[in-house]
Scaffold this motif. Structure first.
Motif, PDB file in Angstrom:
ATOM      1  N   ARG A  54       0.864  -1.192   0.000  1.00 25.87           N
ATOM      2  CA  ARG A  54       0.000   0.000   0.000  1.00 25.87           C
ATOM      3  C   ARG A  54       0.891   1.228   0.000  1.00 25.87           C
ATOM      4  O   ARG A  54       2.023   1.195   0.478  1.00 25.87           O
ATOM      5  N   TRP A  55       0.331   2.311  -0.521  1.00 26.82           N
ATOM      6  CA  TRP A  55       1.127   3.527  -0.674  1.00 26.82           C
ATOM      7  C   TRP A  55       0.482   4.691   0.059  1.00 26.82           C
ATOM      8  O   TRP A  55      -0.703   4.965  -0.099  1.00 26.82           O
ATOM      9  N   ALA A  66       6.299  16.194  -2.611  1.00 29.13           N
ATOM     10  CA  ALA A  66       5.450  15.041  -2.319  1.00 29.13           C
ATOM     11  C   ALA A  66       6.270  13.768  -2.490  1.00 29.13           C
ATOM     12  O   ALA A  66       7.171  13.700  -3.340  1.00 29.13           O
ATOM     13  N   TRP A  67       5.951  12.793  -1.636  1.00 29.14           N
ATOM     14  CA  TRP A  67       6.614  11.495  -1.692  1.00 29.14           C
ATOM     15  C   TRP A  67       5.582  10.402  -1.461  1.00 29.14           C
ATOM     16  O   TRP A  67       4.679  10.556  -0.652  1.00 29.14           O
ATOM     17  N   ARG A  81       5.899   8.316  -8.277  1.00 29.60           N
ATOM     18  CA  ARG A  81       4.578   8.326  -8.912  1.00 29.60           C
ATOM     19  C   ARG A  81       3.729   7.094  -8.629  1.00 29.60           C
ATOM     20  O   ARG A  81       2.873   6.742  -9.426  1.00 29.60           O
ATOM     21  N   ALA A  82       3.924   6.435  -7.537  1.00 31.49           N
ATOM     22  CA  ALA A  82       3.118   5.253  -7.220  1.00 31.49           C
ATOM     23  C   ALA A  82       1.668   5.675  -6.963  1.00 31.49           C
ATOM     24  O   ALA A  82       1.417   6.772  -6.465  1.00 31.49           O
ATOM     25  N   PRO A  83       0.706   4.823  -7.305  1.00 34.42           N
ATOM     26  CA  PRO A  83      -0.699   5.151  -7.026  1.00 34.42           C
ATOM     27  C   PRO A  83      -0.968   5.116  -5.517  1.00 34.42           C
ATOM     28  O   PRO A  83      -0.744   4.097  -4.879  1.00 34.42           O
TER      29      PRO A  83
END
Length: 166
Positions: A54-55, A66-67, A81-83
């Protein structure tokens, strides 16, 4: 006269905002190394396991940074850029108040100083994770600095705003 903490806070926004011009690869390298050192025990204890597969996206709105964070095979990992399953957004001073324990997550979310979007179950797990982290596990100098700067933010917020000349 400005206190040293107030000078640092005033310089903080413009200086920290320069981070958005730093290549993500360098940001990731620096942040992952810091997280490896700071959170080694909580990661080993499984307290970050709620982020497996999970992100969590952390957005520092006023800095344009942003991270995306997950719990990978080798610890905490960042991706550009992970969802995101969960997004926590706020200004850097709100994150400082949270990190310094001068404000609790519930208060910051209730007052909409931090916003949360996405998986509410994961959001609750992250809130509980934040509450479970022991600041005494941080390097003492880092913890004292966070407390010192957080206290100055609180002092600024409580001091009356000077009247503007008409």
């Amino acid at each position: 006269m400005l206190s040293p903490a107030r000078i640092l806070l005033q310089a903080g926004g413009p200086l920290l905002a320069l981070g958005r011009h730093t290549p993500f690869t360098l940001q990731r390298l620096l942040i992952e190394r810091c997280m490896l050192r700071l959170f080694a025990d909580p990661v080993a204890d499984g307290r970050f396991d709620c982020l497996r597969s999970r992100w969590l996206r952390l957005e520092v709105s006023d800095l344009g940074l942003a991270w995306n964070l997950t719990r990978g095979r080798f610890g905490l990992q960042l991706n550009e850029r992970a969802p995101a399953d969960l997004v926590i957004r706020g200004n850097w001073r709100e994150f400082l108040l949270l990190a310094s324990r001068h404000e609790d997550p519930d208060t910051l979310f209730f007052r909409r100083r931090l916003t949360i979007e996405g998986d509410t179950e994961l959001g609750l797990e992250i809130k509980n994770l934040i509450d479970s982290l022991d600041p005494d596990d941080l390097p003492p100098r880092l913890w004292r600095t966070l407390r010192w700067l957080g206290a100055e933010v609180v002092t600024e917020e409580r001091s009356p705003v000077p009247a503007q000349p008409v």
